[in-house]
Write a protein that holds these residues in place. Structure first.
Motif, PDB file in Angstrom:
ATOM      1  N   ASP A  37      45.402 141.826 156.171  1.00 40.77           N
ATOM      2  CA  ASP A  37      44.278 142.686 155.615  1.00 40.77           C
ATOM      3  C   ASP A  37      44.868 143.976 155.680  1.00 40.77           C
ATOM      4  O   ASP A  37      45.069 144.738 156.619  1.00 40.77           O
ATOM      5  CB  ASP A  37      42.927 142.941 156.505  1.00 40.77           C
ATOM      6  N   PRO A 520      35.109 141.534 153.531  1.00 36.65           N
ATOM      7  CA  PRO A 520      34.887 142.524 154.332  1.00 36.65           C
ATOM      8  C   PRO A 520      33.990 143.694 153.619  1.00 36.65           C
ATOM      9  O   PRO A 520      32.952 144.291 154.427  1.00 36.65           O
ATOM     10  CB  PRO A 520      35.902 143.397 154.863  1.00 36.65           C
ATOM     11  N   ARG A 521      34.093 143.995 152.420  1.00 34.12           N
ATOM     12  CA  ARG A 521      33.378 145.111 151.719  1.00 34.12           C
ATOM     13  C   ARG A 521      31.691 144.395 151.407  1.00 34.12           C
ATOM     14  O   ARG A 521      30.880 145.216 151.617  1.00 34.12           O
ATOM     15  CB  ARG A 521      33.699 145.379 150.431  1.00 34.12           C
ATOM     16  N   GLU A 523      30.465 142.197 153.526  1.00 32.39           N
ATOM     17  CA  GLU A 523      29.834 142.003 154.681  1.00 32.39           C
ATOM     18  C   GLU A 523      29.451 143.559 155.038  1.00 32.39           C
ATOM     19  O   GLU A 523      28.244 143.843 155.627  1.00 32.39           O
ATOM     20  CB  GLU A 523      30.909 141.712 155.767  1.00 32.39           C
ATOM     21  N   ARG A 538      38.748 137.107 154.417  1.00 29.09           N
ATOM     22  CA  ARG A 538      39.021 137.914 155.461  1.00 29.09           C
ATOM     23  C   ARG A 538      37.883 138.459 156.224  1.00 29.09           C
ATOM     24  O   ARG A 538      36.822 138.353 155.500  1.00 29.09           O
ATOM     25  CB  ARG A 538      39.833 138.895 155.026  1.00 29.09           C
ATOM     26  N   SER A 539      37.861 138.815 157.448  1.00 29.99           N
ATOM     27  CA  SER A 539      36.727 139.354 158.260  1.00 29.99           C
ATOM     28  C   SER A 539      37.062 140.743 158.297  1.00 29.99           C
ATOM     29  O   SER A 539      38.037 141.167 158.438  1.00 29.99           O
ATOM     30  CB  SER A 539      36.622 138.585 159.457  1.00 29.99           C
ATOM     31  N   GLY A 540      36.004 141.699 158.182  1.00 26.43           N
ATOM     32  CA  GLY A 540      36.004 143.138 158.501  1.00 26.43           C
ATOM     33  C   GLY A 540      36.681 143.283 159.863  1.00 26.43           C
ATOM     34  O   GLY A 540      37.363 144.622 160.121  1.00 26.43           O
TER      35      GLY A 540
END
Length: 540
Positions: A37, A520-521, A523, A538-540
């Motif tokens: 990320d 992430p955005r 989320e 991806r995760s934030g």
């Protein structure tokens, strides 16, 4: 249903109703930790945004937002001031910085610049220049400046979208992005007739679409199940025809003031609203409201099912055209945009001769009130008015004869909006296990929605006839904002790229990586998106 969260407003207050996330509908794959990320430690590369930009020249050290950053805007441009206010409203909650607006020098700050000399940028293009000395967003028109702000948002860490203070650093990679859209028409449709959505729900969707440079919101305002716009000369259309929805719920309608509120809000996000009154079919709500609109003078009951093709205005009656004139006159007076959509699909209860006669009489009414006709592609079976747009919603395997009819009209000057149902109908299920949606056009996973070229899609239609693309979301099974988000996202993001980015940039393998970075955005914004296994999220 989830509760609203704060997002920036462009006019008036800096905060508006948006959404805080709740658990996503359905399970998705775990985030792919093997994909780095870039927001975690280094600025996101300039080209790693959606839609893909036209030109990127990376280079030099990044720009860093600091507590002393100012936003410089031209005091003589009201719209630039408003866009600066919007930008500050995005950045202040998460950074905790004051970010005052100024019209004087702002060393190391963010400059928003409008210049009539930037002709190459057109009506919606922009240039973003980033260096340690400052960040400059340049456009010829305000819409381009607003789109530049959306690019800036995506170049900052996803946490910038949150409404509470987050840790930095807040950096934008060094270099220049120069960007213009492929198509002038980049749309999304929301069906508010099968299920009714409130003003705040529509505003929320507008904000989500604006991030990806969508510039048209098509509102499907009438159908068999409900009439959703107040018409003074025919008041029962809304009060009675709007009193129900699929499944028998309470329905609802927009007053004229509420409709104008939606239009004003959309305009503040540089989206043009395209209102649709579907006819001569899909008209049971109107027929139920006024008996005299029926050929036999008998009003049918209100309808709450999902079958199609059984209703029709009475084509031979003179009163029908008084009705159409009144509705289109009032709607045109409310709507500053260029287009009125008159539907025209699935008119199975109308003979071909009657359909042609109806369209021959109705299209001049649209022109009389200064608007341009949009219709579903069945309009090409009649004679489309000069300048009309036909919205194609067929499938890859639609008959060659039907495709040829549309292509013929395109060669004769009718513009095309492409909305192939088995590609970008957002109400189609992703797969057999999707808890919402329909499957009559097949399953539409994220790759299928993205992996096609509008310019070469319809055989025999010149690429120059394609005005753009639009992703419809029909609401037979959709009744909440979470439903809208789960079915629209991330597919509508791919449609936005098909509409904005040059065909040469379209590559699924590259796109899926850029889309993953949007996870992430989304989320952070509370968007309840579908976590497709085709994307390395991806995760934030």
């Amino acid at each position: 249903m989830r509760q609203p969260r704060a997002l920036p407003r462009l006019f008036g207050s800096l905060l508006l109703v948006a959404a805080a996330g709740i658990a996503a509908i359905g399970a998705g794959p775990a985030p792919d930790r093997s994909v780095p990320d870039p927001s975690a430690s280094t600025p996101r590369p300039l080209g790693q945004i959606v839609p893909a930009p036209a030109s990127v020249s990376p280079g030099g050290a990044p720009y860093t937002l600091t507590p002393w950053t100012r936003i410089r805007v031209d005091q003589h441009s009201r719209e630039a001031q408003q866009i600066g206010t919007y930008l500050a409203g995005v950045l202040r909650p998460s950074t905790g910085y004051a970010l005052p607006l100024t019209d004087g020098p702002a060393p190391g700050g963010i400059r928003l610049r409008l210049s009539a000399d930037e002709r190459a940028l057109g009506d919606e293009g922009y240039r973003l220049q980033s260096s340690p000395a400052g960040l400059t967003l340049t456009a010829r028109k305000p819409a381009g400046l607003f789109h530049a702000v959306q690019t800036l948002r995506q170049l900052l860490p996803a946490a910038v979208e949150k409404d509470a203070r987050q840790r930095g650093p807040w950096q934008v990679a060094g270099g220049t992005v120069t960007d213009t859209p492929r198509y002038a028409y980049r749309g999304a449709m929301l069906d508010v007739s099968r299920h009714f959505f409130t003003v705040d729900q529509v505003k929320l969707y507008i904000d989500q679409l604006a991030l990806y440079k969508i510039n048209k919101l098509h509102l499907h305002l009438s159908d068999d199940q409900g009439w959703r716009i107040a018409i003074d000369s025919w008041p029962r259309l809304a009060t009675y025809g709007g009193s129900t929805q699929v499944g028998g719920g309470p329905g609802g309608y927009y007053t004229k003031a509420q409709y104008k509120e939606i239009l004003g809000y959309a305009a503040s996000r540089y989206l043009e609203v395209v209102p649709e009154i579907d006819m001569p079919g899909h008209t049971n709500a109107a027929l139920a409201s006024y008996a005299q609109l029926n050929c036999n003078g008998v009003a049918p009951p209100l309808y709450t099912g999902t079958d199609v093709g059984f209703s029709s205005l009475c084509v031979p009656k003179a009163l029908t055209y008084d009705f159409v004139d009144d509705v289109l006159r009032e709607l045109a007076a409310l709507t500053p945009g260029k287009y009125l959509h008159i539907g025209g699909d699935e008119a199975h209860s109308t003979s071909h001769a009657d359909y042609v006669a109806f369209m021959d009489k109705v299209q001049p009414i649209v022109a009389k009130y200064g608007k341009t006709v949009v219709g579903w592609h069945q309009l090409t079976g009649a004679t489309p008015a000069k300048g009309a747009l036909a919205q194609y919603w067929g499938l890859d395997d639609t008959s060659a004869e039907e495709k040829a009819q549309v292509a013929r009209a395109a060669r004769n000057g009718t513009g095309l909006i492409l909305s192939p149902a088995d590609r970008i109908y957002l109400d189609m299920k992703y797969n057999k296990d999707t808890p919402l949606g329909l499957d009559w056009a097949g399953f539409v996973e994220v790759r299928r929605a993205y992996d096609w070229d509008p310019g070469g899609y319809l055989p025999g239609a010149p690429a120059s006839a394609v005005a753009g693309v639009e992703a419809p979301l029909w609401s037979e099974t959709i009744s909440t904002s979470d439903h809208i988000e789960f079915m629209a996202f991330p597919r509508v993001v791919g449609v936005a790229e098909l509409g904005w980015s040059a065909a040469s940039t379209h590559d699924w393998e590259a796109y899926r990586v850029r889309l993953a970075a949007q996870g992430p955005r989304m989320e952070a914004l509370g968007i309840d998106f579908y976590r497709s296994p085709q994307v390395p999220w991806r995760s934030g």
